[in-house]
Motif scaffolding. Structure first.
Motif, PDB file in Angstrom:
ATOM      1  N   ASP A  10       0.826  -1.210   0.000  1.00 50.71           N
ATOM      2  CA  ASP A  10       0.000   0.000   0.000  1.00 50.71           C
ATOM      3  C   ASP A  10       0.862   1.264   0.000  1.00 50.71           C
ATOM      4  O   ASP A  10       1.657   1.467   0.910  1.00 50.71           O
ATOM      5  N   HIS A  20      -7.268   3.440   2.449  1.00 48.96           N
ATOM      6  CA  HIS A  20      -7.196   3.157   3.890  1.00 48.96           C
ATOM      7  C   HIS A  20      -7.521   4.446   4.657  1.00 48.96           C
ATOM      8  O   HIS A  20      -8.318   4.438   5.599  1.00 48.96           O
ATOM      9  N   GLY A  45       1.455   1.296   7.516  1.00 52.80           N
ATOM     10  CA  GLY A  45       2.331   0.164   7.813  1.00 52.80           C
ATOM     11  C   GLY A  45       1.927  -0.665   9.019  1.00 52.80           C
ATOM     12  O   GLY A  45       2.443  -1.750   9.220  1.00 52.80           O
ATOM     13  N   ILE A  46       1.018  -0.146   9.854  1.00 52.42           N
ATOM     14  CA  ILE A  46       0.644  -0.925  11.039  1.00 52.42           C
ATOM     15  C   ILE A  46      -0.665  -1.687  10.792  1.00 52.42           C
ATOM     16  O   ILE A  46      -1.424  -1.364   9.882  1.00 52.42           O
ATOM     17  N   ARG A  48      -4.425  -3.538  11.039  1.00 49.17           N
ATOM     18  CA  ARG A  48      -5.781  -2.989  11.103  1.00 49.17           C
ATOM     19  C   ARG A  48      -6.194  -2.697  12.555  1.00 49.17           C
ATOM     20  O   ARG A  48      -6.656  -1.605  12.884  1.00 49.17           O
ATOM     21  N   ALA A 114       1.627  -5.489   5.748  1.00 51.79           N
ATOM     22  CA  ALA A 114       0.819  -5.739   6.951  1.00 51.79           C
ATOM     23  C   ALA A 114      -0.620  -6.061   6.589  1.00 51.79           C
ATOM     24  O   ALA A 114      -1.414  -6.457   7.435  1.00 51.79           O
ATOM     25  N   SER A 115      -0.972  -5.892   5.321  1.00 49.61           N
ATOM     26  CA  SER A 115      -2.382  -6.031   4.926  1.00 49.61           C
ATOM     27  C   SER A 115      -2.823  -7.478   4.780  1.00 49.61           C
ATOM     28  O   SER A 115      -2.115  -8.308   4.220  1.00 49.61           O
ATOM     29  N   LYS A 116      -4.040  -7.730   5.281  1.00 46.12           N
ATOM     30  CA  LYS A 116      -4.654  -9.041   5.073  1.00 46.12           C
ATOM     31  C   LYS A 116      -5.345  -9.101   3.720  1.00 46.12           C
ATOM     32  O   LYS A 116      -5.883 -10.139   3.337  1.00 46.12           O
ATOM     33  N   ASN A 117      -5.372  -7.990   3.011  1.00 47.40           N
ATOM     34  CA  ASN A 117      -6.016  -7.934   1.691  1.00 47.40           C
ATOM     35  C   ASN A 117      -4.994  -7.924   0.552  1.00 47.40           C
ATOM     36  O   ASN A 117      -5.347  -7.669  -0.607  1.00 47.40           O
TER      37      ASN A 117
HETATM   38  C1  G6P Z   1      -0.833  -1.648   5.427  1.00 43.98           C
HETATM   39  C2  G6P Z   1      -1.340  -0.232   5.343  1.00 43.98           C
HETATM   40  C3  G6P Z   1      -2.164   0.137   6.549  1.00 43.98           C
HETATM   41  C4  G6P Z   1      -3.217  -0.927   6.809  1.00 43.98           C
HETATM   42  C5  G6P Z   1      -2.553  -2.266   7.044  1.00 43.98           C
HETATM   43  C6  G6P Z   1      -3.564  -3.390   7.294  1.00 43.98           C
HETATM   44  O1  G6P Z   1       0.250  -1.668   6.276  1.00 43.98           O
HETATM   45  O2  G6P Z   1      -0.261   0.683   5.227  1.00 43.98           O
HETATM   46  O3  G6P Z   1      -2.760   1.390   6.311  1.00 43.98           O
HETATM   47  O4  G6P Z   1      -4.016  -0.588   7.915  1.00 43.98           O
HETATM   48  O5  G6P Z   1      -1.801  -2.595   5.890  1.00 43.98           O
HETATM   49  O6  G6P Z   1      -4.310  -3.578   6.143  1.00 43.98           O
HETATM   50  P1  G6P Z   1      -5.629  -4.459   6.044  1.00 43.98           P
HETATM   51  O7  G6P Z   1      -5.912  -4.478   4.560  1.00 43.98           O
HETATM   52  O8  G6P Z   1      -5.320  -5.801   6.583  1.00 43.98           O
HETATM   53  O9  G6P Z   1      -6.670  -3.766   6.832  1.00 43.98           O
END
Ligand code: G6P
Ligand code: MG
Length: 214
Positions: A10, A20, A45-46, A48, A114-117
């Motif tokens: 992201d 986000h 980067g952190i 959800r 860090a994203s689950k998506n």
């Molecule tokens: C990335 C983004 C964050 C986001 C995190 C979790 O690190 O920089 O803004 O909150 O991923 O993403 P998710 O898609 O799992 O909510």
């Protein structure tokens, strides 16, 4: 010598940081407060859940863990709506070209997000095939600035941390890379990403030669 490149997703490869931000702001507004773009840097980067906890702190709001779970689900539903039709044209400038250049030079490529998506986005933007390893929010315990996400990536690639470069747009991500003993290139603002070894405005400015000069 650099043998591997570990990418955040992201705000580095894809223009999703804005979604986000929009979804979190919508949630904060619904709870009766707002936060600034400067505050938003702390959310990059952190995870959800950690993002939500920070936002609730900013609003001076206490919630039970059940409510926190529901609110994070709500934000994610909005976020998923926003990215439902995401296309390869939402790749950030130079992303695809730089991934191709790395491939052509035999440099290993991993995702450290860090994203689950993450997988959905890699698929929709048509870049999943570039990755030799994918580490996302479903696979890590500790959030950036902990180096876990990048150390797992290096391990999967079988490359020493010292031979890896991380590409990040988040302060927490830059810190994670350095904590993992890796080089780091910041995408964005030099004033914000002070600790990166190099900061560029976008991947369009990147080349293999620059990697080796770090
Ligand atoms: C990335 C983004 C964050 C986001 C995190 C979790 O690190 O920089 O803004 O909150 O991923 O993403 P998710 O898609 O799992 O909510
Ligand atoms: Mg990012």
């Amino acid at each position: 010598e650099i043998n591997a490149c570990l990418f955040d997703l992201d705000g580095v490869l894809v223009d999703t940081a804005i979604y986000h931000y929009k979804a979190w702001r919508r949630l904060a507004n619904e709870l009766g407060f707002d936060f600034t773009e400067k505050d938003n840097e702390k959310l990059k980067g952190i995870s959800r859940i950690q993002s939500l906890k920070l936002i609730l702190e900013w609003g001076g709001i206490k919630k039970t863990s059940k409510e926190i779970e529901e609110l994070s689900q709500k934000k994610n539903d909005w976020y998923l709506e926003m990215i439902a039709d995401i296309q390869p044209n939402e790749l950030l400038p130079g992303s695809r070209e730089f991934l191709q250049e790395l491939k052509d030079h035999g440099i290993k490529i991993a995702l450290g997000s860090a994203s689950k998506n993450a997988i959905i986005i890699l698929d929709k933007t048509n870049i999943r095939h570039f990755f030799d390893a994918i580490v996302d929010g479903n696979m890590v315990q500790a959030s950036k600035p902990d180096p876990e996400v990048f150390l797992i990536g290096a391990k999967l690639l079988n490359i020493q941390p010292q031979q890896c470069v991380v590409i990040e747009d988040a302060v927490a991500g830059v810190e994670a890379a350095l904590a993992g003993n890796m080089k780091v290139i910041g995408i964005g603002d030099k004033g914000v990403l002070k600790e990166a070894n190099l900061v560029v405005a976008s991947l369009a400015e990147m080349s293999i030669d620059q990697l080796n000069s770090l």
